[in-house]
Design an enzyme around this catalytic site. Structure first.
Site, PDB file in Angstrom:
ATOM      1  CD  GLU A   1      -0.990   0.766   3.380  1.00  0.00           C
ATOM      2  OE1 GLU A   1      -1.237   0.112   3.773  1.00  0.00           O
ATOM      3  OE2 GLU A   1      -1.697   1.956   3.433  1.00  0.00           O
TER       4      GLU A   1
ATOM      5  CG  ASP B   1       0.483   0.902   6.722  1.00  0.00           C
ATOM      6  OD1 ASP B   1       2.169   1.013   6.798  1.00  0.00           O
ATOM      7  OD2 ASP B   1       0.418   2.522   6.635  1.00  0.00           O
TER       8      ASP B   1
ATOM      9  CG  ASP C   1      -2.896   1.851  10.363  1.00  0.00           C
ATOM     10  OD1 ASP C   1      -3.078   0.821   9.565  1.00  0.00           O
ATOM     11  OD2 ASP C   1      -2.095   2.407   9.954  1.00  0.00           O
TER      12      ASP C   1
ATOM     13  CG  ASP D   1      -5.993   3.886   7.932  1.00  0.00           C
ATOM     14  OD1 ASP D   1      -7.350   3.654   7.943  1.00  0.00           O
ATOM     15  OD2 ASP D   1      -6.163   5.128   7.310  1.00  0.00           O
TER      16      ASP D   1
END
Ligand code: TSJ
Length: 646
Positions: free
Chosen positions: A434, A507, A509, A511
């Site tokens: 990403e 990531d 997290d 998102d």
């Protein structure tokens, strides 16, 4: 086979106590055979089994109210105001009929005959199974001015049916309280929301029935009543809430043909998804079957005939397909039938062909009439179907273009792809990363011999929510399709796969998790074999870096961090860094923590077959009040299981 056993099986000794106990022993030995599972799902199933008996009584026209109470000790009481389970001596068994109901396997409510039997659905079990799987169960019957009571423990009769007092003249009904056996169930705490969802569904399907659910457990006291005069018509309104209907009315059709009672209700919204739910005797049929086929045939034919007749569809134009017509449609199809046959691997599909005939002819006849009376509804639906038809045509072209592009093979590879040099797919892996910046680090970090990097910009399209046409126009999706080399859907060919491992690297997290889910959803919809054959993985970047005396540790979870800190001592010499994104790591760190096959942790993406099935059941879409966000979450996540890879 011994003679004794033969007799038992032919039922000659039907009333013998011994045989009864043996019958229920079987249930306790293999509860899964009778209720599917001993997880929370099976636990709640017990309540439905009991409630379904009261619903039968309502369908027979004798019961208006059902109360369900969760008691403080996690037992449940179900009470109805029906005729009361018969207390007279059962002619064959020689014991009160109610005792037969609770102690003989499969002896559910077939006494008076007539009417439709609701229970006997997915697992075909009844009161005796609930009894067998309960630590204790008590039944009270209000009948002819008396209260009758009997108690059972783990299926065994604790004493004869006894009159314990008078009740008001004219009052009648049945009340059953049971406490699920903790020796049987992994979970014995009832969930209010789960029961609520199913009971609401039952109320929608049984017009005019009042169902109350009450939680009396300390600190969680609450009560809710479900009563829908509009029945499935209101069900459709409920399902379409929060959406924009294409027209005001909910179309409702009912009728009876050859003993099949048919009810359908539907309305279109301006979205693209079809939400059709079919039921037989109030039992959901996730895989549809004959009744659903009848509905599809009838609606497709009626709308096409009308469109031709009104010249909305030109003589030269192709017919609208069923999918075109059902785009944005929310529908309930409910049939009541004497002897439902459930088919398919999971017995979730109605097999009775008379149900198809009945639905097809009743809907066919009445819908023609409805459309003539409601030209604006007809026009709005057909206009939408025409748009769907055009979109379908465009999607086909876009799909062919995508296919042609992927046929270009190496020469057509996307510019953003940093491919690997090894040409043997078995040796190769591709990281889907990403963001351009993380993509940059990954390109520096990788072993270019066998690791390819494909950076994607931002979030990818949610393929569950977009029309097919738009999906093929999406640059990120086109890029992936081209890079993998396999093609998609019917043209998927796994032998053309250019990498053995497809590794999603995002990531660590929320998102990142969301992007990962969107990616998995795309793969699941367009190249499910990639997942089923175990080619899809999630990279797992570390959450923390711990430094002490120039030594470095990486932790991939909070637990692991704690372990490391315990080992090295919790003192001021520790430097703990929480990674928020891949971009915070330099190329070396990314390599050693996340990409190096010798050190990294990968999680394999798998499809959770059971969760997947459950997804299609109505209760998932009816859960809670804030349905949409929850539904999205469930749809997005329930289907994938992530296993540790070694
Ligand atoms: F079976 C059960 F224990 F699961 C159960 C049954 C639990 C509850 C809460 C209710 C019932 C139930 C059964 N409610 N109403 C009835 N009705 C009959 O069993 C019944 C009554 C009369 C006649 C008749 O022909 O006169 C027939 C039936 C099936």
């Amino acid at each position: 086979m011994s003679e004794e056993v033969m007799k038992e099986q032919t039922g000659e000794y039907g009333a013998s106590q011994i045989q009864i106990l043996e019958g229920l022993e079987a249930v306790r030995k293999r509860p899964g055979m009778y209720i599917g599972t001993t997880s929370a799902r099976g636990l709640h199933h017990l309540v439905y089994e009991i409630v379904d008996n009261s619903v039968d009584e309502a369908l027979a026209g004798f019961c208006k109210n059902i109360d369900v109470v969760i008691n403080p000790d996690n037992s449940v009481t179900v009470t109805d105001d029906g005729r009361g389970i018969p207390v007279g001596i059962h002619p064959k068994a020689g014991i009160p009929a109610v005792e037969v109901v609770f102690t003989v396997l499969h002896a559910g409510g077939k006494f008076g005959g007539g009417g439709y039997k609701v229970s006997g659905g997915l697992h075909g079990v009844g009161a005796s199974v609930v009894n067998a799987l309960s630590e204790w169960l008590e039944v009270e019957i209000y009948h002819d001015g008396s209260i009758y009571k009997q108690r059972y423990e783990r299926g065994a009769v604790m004493g004869p049916l006894t009159v314990i007092g008078p009740c008001k003249k004219g009052k009648s009904g049945t009340s059953v309280t049971f406490k699920p056996d903790p020796l049987v169930f992994e979970e014995t705490i009832f969930d209010f929301e789960t029961l609520k969802t199913r009971l609401r569904e039952t109320a929608f399907l049984t017009k005019d029935l009042h169902i109350t659910l009450k939680d009396t457990r300390e600190g969680q006291e609450k009560e809710q009543t479900f009563h829908y005069e509009g029945g499935i018509q209101e069900f459709v309104t409920y399902l379409n809430r929060g959406k924009t209907p294409l027209y005001d009315k909910v179309i409702y059709i009912d009728g009876t043909l050859n003993g099949v009672y048919v009810e359908v209700a539907f309305q279109h919204n301006d979205g693209y998804n079809e939400s059709t739910y079919s039921f037989v005797n109030n039992i959901i049929t996730p895989e549809g079957g004959m009744h659903l086929t009848g509905f599809k045939n009838a609606t497709t034919k009626c709308f096409n005939d009308y469109a031709r007749k009104q010249k909305i569809l030109k003589d030269s134009a192709d017919n609208l397909t069923g999918d075109d017509i059902r785009e944005g449609m929310t529908a309930i199809i409910s049939v009541k039938i004497e002897d439902p046959q459930f088919e398919g691997q999971t017995k979730q599909k109605l097999g009775n062909s008379e149900a198809r005939t009945a639905v097809e002819s009743i809907v066919g006849e009445k819908l023609v009439y409805f459309l003539e009376q409601n030209p604006r509804v007809a026009k709005a639906t057909i206009d939408k179907a025409l748009l769907a038809q055009r979109a379908r045509e465009n999607a086909r072209k876009a799909r062919e273009n995508t296919r042609r592009a992927s046929a270009l093979d190496n020469f057509g590879l996307p510019g953003k792809l940093a491919d690997c040099s090894n040409k043997d797919p078995k040796q190769c892996e591709i990281f889907i990363v990403e963001g351009d910046s993380a993509g940059g680090s990954a390109k520096t970090a990788r072993n270019r011999e066998f690791q390819a990097i494909l950076p994607l910009r931002g979030k990818i399209l949610n393929v569950e929510k977009a029309r097919e046409e738009k999906i093929y126009a999406n640059a990120e999706i086109k890029t992936m399709i081209t890079a993998f080399g396999t093609g998609i859907l019917k043209n998927f060919d796994i032998s053309k796969l250019r990498y053995d491992k497809i590794i999603i690297m995002t990531d660590a997290d929320v998102d990142g998790a969301h992007i990962g889910t969107l990616m998995m959803t795309f793969l699941y919809r367009f190249m499910p074999e990639l997942i089923r054959e175990g080619h899809v993985y999630l990279a797992q970047p570390p959450l923390y870096k711990v430094e002490k005396n120039k030594k470095v540790w990486y932790a991939y979870s909070d637990d692991q961090l704690n372990k490391i800190l315990t080992e090295i001592g919790r003192d001021s010499g520790n430097r703990i860094q929480r990674y928020k994104g891949l971009g915070e790591m330099d190329a070396d760190q990314l390599w050693e923590t996340t990409m190096d096959p010798a050190r990294r942790v990968l999680r394999k993406v798998q499809i959770d077959e059971e969760a997947e099935q459950e997804l299609d059941l109505t209760f998932t879409i009816l859960m809670g009040d804030k349905v949409e966000p929850r539904r999205e979450f469930i749809e997005a996540n329930a289907r994938f299981v992530k296993n540790l890879d070694v």
